[in-house]
Design a protein around this motif. Structure first.
Motif, mmCIF file in Angstrom:
data_model
loop_
_atom_site.group_PDB
_atom_site.id
_atom_site.type_symbol
_atom_site.label_atom_id
_atom_site.label_comp_id
_atom_site.label_asym_id
_atom_site.label_seq_id
_atom_site.Cartn_x
_atom_site.Cartn_y
_atom_site.Cartn_z
ATOM 1 N N SER A 128 0.857 -1.124 -0.151
ATOM 2 C CA SER A 128 -0.067 -0.069 -0.074
ATOM 3 C C SER A 128 0.783 1.316 0.053
ATOM 4 O O SER A 128 1.976 1.221 0.177
ATOM 5 C CB SER A 128 -1.056 0.047 1.344
ATOM 6 N N VAL A 129 0.176 2.304 -0.425
ATOM 7 C CA VAL A 129 0.883 3.752 0.026
ATOM 8 C C VAL A 129 1.179 3.910 1.361
ATOM 9 O O VAL A 129 2.477 4.505 1.469
ATOM 10 C CB VAL A 129 -0.201 4.878 -0.699
ATOM 11 N N LEU A 176 8.468 3.362 4.074
ATOM 12 C CA LEU A 176 9.816 2.951 3.488
ATOM 13 C C LEU A 176 10.667 4.286 2.883
ATOM 14 O O LEU A 176 12.000 4.196 3.133
ATOM 15 C CB LEU A 176 9.661 1.868 2.549
ATOM 16 N N ALA A 177 9.822 5.189 2.217
ATOM 17 C CA ALA A 177 10.470 6.280 1.786
ATOM 18 C C ALA A 177 11.361 6.970 3.062
ATOM 19 O O ALA A 177 12.590 7.594 2.872
ATOM 20 C CB ALA A 177 9.591 7.242 1.125
ATOM 21 N N SER A 178 10.556 7.081 4.158
ATOM 22 C CA SER A 178 10.877 7.724 5.458
ATOM 23 C C SER A 178 12.351 7.025 5.876
ATOM 24 O O SER A 178 13.514 7.546 6.276
ATOM 25 C CB SER A 178 10.117 7.730 6.426
ATOM 26 N N ALA A 227 1.940 13.162 -9.959
ATOM 27 C CA ALA A 227 2.498 12.498 -8.789
ATOM 28 C C ALA A 227 4.011 12.219 -8.828
ATOM 29 O O ALA A 227 4.468 11.930 -10.335
ATOM 30 C CB ALA A 227 1.892 11.029 -8.502
ATOM 31 N N TYR A 228 5.057 12.212 -7.860
ATOM 32 C CA TYR A 228 6.404 12.184 -8.140
ATOM 33 C C TYR A 228 6.886 11.725 -7.111
ATOM 34 O O TYR A 228 6.556 11.553 -6.047
ATOM 35 C CB TYR A 228 6.734 13.520 -8.718
ATOM 36 N N ALA A 229 8.156 11.025 -7.424
ATOM 37 C CA ALA A 229 8.949 10.623 -6.181
ATOM 38 C C ALA A 229 10.551 11.032 -6.527
ATOM 39 O O ALA A 229 10.668 10.637 -7.797
ATOM 40 C CB ALA A 229 8.637 9.145 -5.907
ATOM 41 N N TRP A 230 11.431 11.280 -5.908
ATOM 42 C CA TRP A 230 12.769 11.799 -6.127
ATOM 43 C C TRP A 230 13.684 11.266 -4.912
ATOM 44 O O TRP A 230 13.434 11.804 -3.808
ATOM 45 C CB TRP A 230 12.485 13.441 -6.344
ATOM 46 N N ASP A 231 14.446 10.600 -5.520
ATOM 47 C CA ASP A 231 15.848 10.176 -4.629
ATOM 48 C C ASP A 231 16.837 11.492 -4.832
ATOM 49 O O ASP A 231 17.460 11.504 -5.858
ATOM 50 C CB ASP A 231 16.469 8.964 -5.049
ATOM 51 N N VAL A 232 16.839 12.418 -3.836
ATOM 52 C CA VAL A 232 17.505 13.301 -4.031
ATOM 53 C C VAL A 232 19.193 13.338 -4.183
ATOM 54 O O VAL A 232 19.780 13.942 -4.607
ATOM 55 C CB VAL A 232 17.248 14.562 -2.911
ATOM 56 N N ILE A 273 6.922 6.068 -5.560
ATOM 57 C CA ILE A 273 8.043 5.708 -4.440
ATOM 58 C C ILE A 273 8.659 4.492 -4.758
ATOM 59 O O ILE A 273 10.069 4.202 -4.614
ATOM 60 C CB ILE A 273 7.311 5.988 -3.321
ATOM 61 N N PHE A 274 7.865 3.563 -4.997
ATOM 62 C CA PHE A 274 8.407 2.061 -5.400
ATOM 63 C C PHE A 274 9.396 2.053 -6.322
ATOM 64 O O PHE A 274 10.495 1.193 -6.407
ATOM 65 C CB PHE A 274 7.245 0.884 -5.338
ATOM 66 N N ALA A 275 9.161 2.991 -7.387
ATOM 67 C CA ALA A 275 9.783 2.891 -8.526
ATOM 68 C C ALA A 275 11.343 3.376 -8.397
ATOM 69 O O ALA A 275 12.427 2.949 -9.062
ATOM 70 C CB ALA A 275 9.514 3.897 -9.600
#
Length: 270
Positions: free
Chosen positions: A80-81, A87-89, A114-119, A166-168
């Motif tokens: 789930s989200v 996990l992102a935290s 929607a986005y996710a970024w590994d800074v 996020i999972f990507a």
């Protein structure tokens, strides 16, 4: 897509207000600051793994770590989200979110991103999509006009895209271990005995109108023979019903016997 729709989606506003200009400047400054912080404080992978293993043993997260919804006569289950955000935290130096880029009440739709970024690694994924202001119902889609309903519909549709984003960017091995640990936490039941967990599950489902015999019919065996895996699956189903991802009728259909079908009709002589 018509030419008019394309023009509506690509046209820029004629005037940018002071508040918008300030927000744009602030956003640029935040991105620059995030990059600097990530470079100065790189993630400790060993610490990230240890934190992930610790949080996945918590029943509060484990009970919300999976979703379930109907598809093609069956059901689909996955992470789930809620698990994605946790996990992102743990992984650290990850930025993610959902943005409503444009709302068109005339056409009844919102353009979302929607986005996710590994800074730290500068790995980014995003998706832009259209959310119709409608809610699926058994009788057909229902148009939404209330602002709160539209907001909740956008958030619910966007959460799925945020989850996938996020999972990507997270390492697959990191996610897979977390899923297995959460599943094991559900099977362990937080230290409760299996009979107690079975009784708690039956009581919880009775509270939403699902009787024990319907659950037994789904599993094909009485409650006294349910396993830890069965109870874990019930927790996932219960959360999914509460969140509206699946209905109790779809998950636990009422079985009709042959006698009930062939029995005397109303007004007939028995």
């Amino acid at each position: 897509m018509s030419q008019q729709q394309i023009e509506r989606m690509t046209s820029a506003p004629e005037r940018v207000g002071q508040g918008t200009a300030v927000e744009q400047s602030r956003a640029v400054a935040e991105v620059q600051a995030a990059i600097v912080v990530a470079q100065q404080c790189p993630r400790n992978i060993s610490a990230a793994i240890a934190e992930m293993r610790q949080v996945c043993t918590q029943p509060f997260l484990a009970e919300r770590a999976f979703y379930r919804f109907p598809r093609a006569g069956g059901a689909v289950t996955g992470p789930s989200v809620h698990l994605a955000r946790a996990l992102a935290s743990c992984w650290g130096n990850v930025d993610y979110g959902l943005v409503e880029m444009r709302r068109d009440d005339s056409y009844g739709e919102s353009e979302m991103k929607a986005y996710a970024w590994d800074v730290e690694k500068n790995t980014r994924t995003s998706s832009t999509f259209i959310v119709p202001h409608k809610r699926d119902q058994k009788g057909g889609p229902k148009a939404l006009t209330d602002m709160r309903d539209i907001y909740e519909n956008n958030a619910n549709n966007g959460a799925r895209r945020v989850r996938e984003a996020i999972f990507a960017i997270l390492p697959p091995w990191f996610v897979e271990e977390a899923k297995e640990l959460c599943a094991q936490t559900l099977r362990d039941g937080g230290g409760k005995s299996l009979p107690q967990r079975v009784a708690d599950a039956i009581r919880a489902f009775e509270g939403i109108g699902v009787t024990a015999d319907r659950i037994e019919g789904k599993f094909g065996r009485p409650s006294g023979k349910w396993t830890e895996h069965d109870v874990a699956q019930l927790l996932i189903s219960f959360r999914s019903i509460q969140q509206g991802e699946i209905t109790a009728e779809d998950e636990f259909p009422v079985r009709v016997t042959i006698d009930e079908i062939t029995g005397p009709q109303d007004g007939a002589v028995a």
